[in-house]
Design a protein around this motif. Structure first.
Motif, short mmCIF file in Angstrom:
data_model
loop_
_atom_site.label_atom_id
_atom_site.label_comp_id
_atom_site.label_asym_id
_atom_site.label_seq_id
_atom_site.Cartn_x
_atom_site.Cartn_y
_atom_site.Cartn_z
N PHE A 70 -0.96 0.45 -6.63
CA PHE A 70 -1.66 1.15 -5.54
C PHE A 70 -0.81 1.19 -4.27
CE2 PHE A 70 -5.76 0.71 -7.89
CZ PHE A 70 -6.14 2.04 -7.80
N VAL A 71 -0.08 0.12 -4.02
CA VAL A 71 0.78 0.12 -2.83
C VAL A 71 1.84 1.22 -2.97
CG1 VAL A 71 2.50 -1.20 -1.55
CG2 VAL A 71 0.38 -2.30 -2.28
N ALA A 73 1.56 3.86 -4.78
CA ALA A 73 0.86 5.15 -4.69
C ALA A 73 0.62 5.51 -3.23
CB ALA A 73 -0.45 5.09 -5.45
N PHE A 74 0.27 4.52 -2.43
CA PHE A 74 0.02 4.76 -1.00
C PHE A 74 1.28 5.32 -0.33
CE2 PHE A 74 -0.11 3.38 3.43
CZ PHE A 74 -1.39 3.72 3.81
N ARG A 75 2.41 4.73 -0.70
CA ARG A 75 3.67 5.18 -0.07
C ARG A 75 4.10 6.56 -0.58
NH1 ARG A 75 6.36 -0.62 -0.98
NH2 ARG A 75 5.36 -1.72 0.73
N GLY A 76 3.71 6.86 -1.82
CA GLY A 76 4.20 8.11 -2.41
C GLY A 76 3.23 9.28 -2.36
N GLU B 76 -9.81 -4.45 -3.58
CA GLU B 76 -9.77 -3.40 -2.54
C GLU B 76 -9.26 -3.95 -1.22
OE1 GLU B 76 -13.79 -1.17 -3.75
OE2 GLU B 76 -13.11 -0.74 -1.72
N ARG B 77 -9.79 -5.12 -0.87
CA ARG B 77 -9.37 -5.73 0.41
C ARG B 77 -7.88 -6.05 0.40
NH1 ARG B 77 -14.29 -8.45 0.15
NH2 ARG B 77 -13.29 -10.26 -0.82
N SER B 78 -7.43 -6.61 -0.70
CA SER B 78 -6.01 -7.01 -0.73
C SER B 78 -5.10 -5.78 -0.72
CB SER B 78 -5.72 -7.90 -1.95
OG SER B 78 -6.01 -7.21 -3.13
N ILE B 79 -5.55 -4.71 -1.36
CA ILE B 79 -4.74 -3.47 -1.33
C ILE B 79 -4.71 -2.93 0.09
CG2 ILE B 79 -4.69 -1.06 -2.08
CD1 ILE B 79 -5.84 -2.05 -4.80
N ARG B 80 -5.88 -2.97 0.76
CA ARG B 80 -5.93 -2.45 2.13
C ARG B 80 -5.00 -3.24 3.04
NH1 ARG B 80 -11.36 -3.00 3.23
NH2 ARG B 80 -11.78 -1.41 1.70
N GLN B 81 -5.00 -4.54 2.85
CA GLN B 81 -4.12 -5.38 3.67
C GLN B 81 -2.65 -5.12 3.35
OE1 GLN B 81 -5.44 -9.37 2.95
NE2 GLN B 81 -7.21 -9.20 4.31
N ALA B 82 -2.38 -4.91 2.07
CA ALA B 82 -0.98 -4.75 1.67
C ALA B 82 -0.38 -3.44 2.19
CB ALA B 82 -0.87 -4.81 0.15
N VAL B 83 -1.18 -2.40 2.24
CA VAL B 83 -0.62 -1.10 2.63
C VAL B 83 -0.64 -0.88 4.14
CG1 VAL B 83 -1.23 -0.03 0.44
CG2 VAL B 83 -2.82 0.13 2.34
#
Lengths: 197, 218
Positions: A70-71, A73-76, B76-83
């Motif tokens: 997902f990270v 995906a967020f960047r791309g 979801e929370r960890s993804i939000r924090q990571a991005v």
């Protein structure tokens, strides 16, 4: 257990949509709407995790790889051109992340199933418990050639359309259908006709 | 899988179609659907295969997902924090206003120039070689027309408006002691703007002209 009568063909194909339902979210994200990505995560995290979990055998690792996917995906997503559906694009990232993780952690994976697990004499149906039956099915799937296994899993477990399966398996839609057919045929052979209940 | 009626007798393709028919009839073409339906209507073996494939696929779909599902909210929370909170955007999205703005600015500039200095836009064409640096709107015939010619290894500036005198050079007039006098006397016999007449000069006229130019240089 059966989702529908055995004689009824599946009327609505999985994943078949007239338009990509995630397209609008992707557009909103590209226009700077951060919340649109949260909706995409909510919509696809379960499917992504299931897909990753088939590659990465430990739950915690699968969660980490899903998050990593997902990270990425967020960047791309801003550069996503929309030639495939957002879902199949996300799943492609998940597969890539899983394969990459497997390469990096080859020695840490649980031992593979014994190669000769399916060369034993098929047990009679009456001798199988429900758990045994599931384990037997999973082992049979593991015996499929990689392409057939990928196509079958994407189709059956991830409910993707043949078009999306083809995008992820990097083949034509017809080839995906043919691979699916041979996967089913081979499973029937492995499981034995009289094992089908 | 092609749906070509000509393949109707190929049993392997029929079997492939049957599998796809069982698991997603909507993804077959109308021809393929018709072909499988027609076969199912008359072929008991096909009916048995259909039931077997359906049973197997249903068994596969009934398999529970492997492993224990994670806490989705926590993920979801960890993804939000990571991005983080900053949405990455391609560079051209940040500059997408640039193209229309540039077009508009160019159009406005052109309109302003046309409005402020219309003479520039409609100025009559003058012969090449005329110095236009001063934007002198004098008619072309009044302007000095000076071109550089390379003669005998040296550059010579020739005033074409005065070169009409060359046209007055007549065959037989070979007196170097009278340079230019008689030439100046009868200007305009040949046009100064059309230099094609030079090609029509005979050798004697060219010799006289070169002598005249040599004297000019001296």
């Amino acid at each position: 257990m059966l989702a529908r009568p055995a004689s009824t063909p599946r009327a609505t194909a999985p994943g078949v949509t007239l338009a990509d339902p995630d397209h609008e979210l992707a557009e909103r994200f590209r226009d700077g709407d951060r919340a649109a990505f949260d909706l995409l995560v909510r919509r696809h995290q379960k499917g992504m995790w299931r897909l990753v979990r088939r590659y990465v055998k430990r739950d915690a690792d699968a969660a980490d790889v899903t998050q990593l996917a997902f990270v990425r995906a967020f960047r791309g997503l801003a550069a996503f051109r929309g030639t495939a559906t957002v879902r199949s694009w996300l799943y492609r990232i998940a597969i890539n992340c899983s394969l990459s993780w497997l390469r990096d952690h080859r020695r840490e994976q649980p031992a593979e199933l014994a190669e000769d697990a399916l060369t034993e004499v098929n047990p009679a149906p009456a001798q199988l418990s429900a758990d045994d039956d599931r384990a037997w099915l999973r082992r049979a799937i593991e015996q499929l050639p990689p392409k057939q296994k990928l196509v079958l899993e994407l189709r059956v477990f991830d409910d993707l359309s043949f078009k999306e399966v083809a995008e992820l398996a990097e083949c034509s839609e017809n080839t995906a259908k043919v691979n699916f057919h041979y996967a089913v045929k081979r499973l029937r052979d492995i499981l034995g006709v009289d094992h089908e209940r | 899988m092609s749906g070509d009626p000509g393949d109707a007798t190929n049993p392997e393709q029929d079997a492939e179609l049957l599998t796809a028919y069982v698991d997603g009839v909507a993804e077959l073409t109308p021809d393929e659907r018709h072909r499988v339906s027609a076969r199912l209507a008359v072929d008991p073996q096909a009916q048995a295969d259909q039931a077997a494939v359906r049973t197997l696929i249903d068994r596969l779909r009934a398999l529970p997902a492997e492993g224990a599902e994670p806490d989705w909210m926590a993920m979801e929370r960890s993804i939000r924090q990571a991005v983080g909170g900053q949405v990455p955007r391609p560079w051209w999205r940040r500059w997408k206003w640039l193209a229309p703005a540039t077009t508009l600015a160019t159009a406005v500039t052109v309109l302003l120039v046309m409005w402020a200095r219309p003479a520039l836009i409609i100025a009559p064409e003058v012969p090449s070689g005329v110095d236009r640096g001063s934007h002198d709107p004098r008619p072309a015939e009044d302007a000095e027309v000076i071109v550089a010619l390379w003669l005998d290894g040296a550059e010579v500036d020739v005033d074409l408006s005065a070169s009409d005198v060359l046209a007055a050079v007549t065959p037989g007039d070979d007196d170097p002691a009278q340079p230019g006098d008689e030439l100046d006397a009868e200007p305009g016999l040949l046009p100064s703007t059309d230099l094609a007449w030079i090609d029509k000069l005979d050798d004697a006229a060219i010799d006289r002209a070169e002598r005249w130019l040599a004297r000019k240089k001296g």
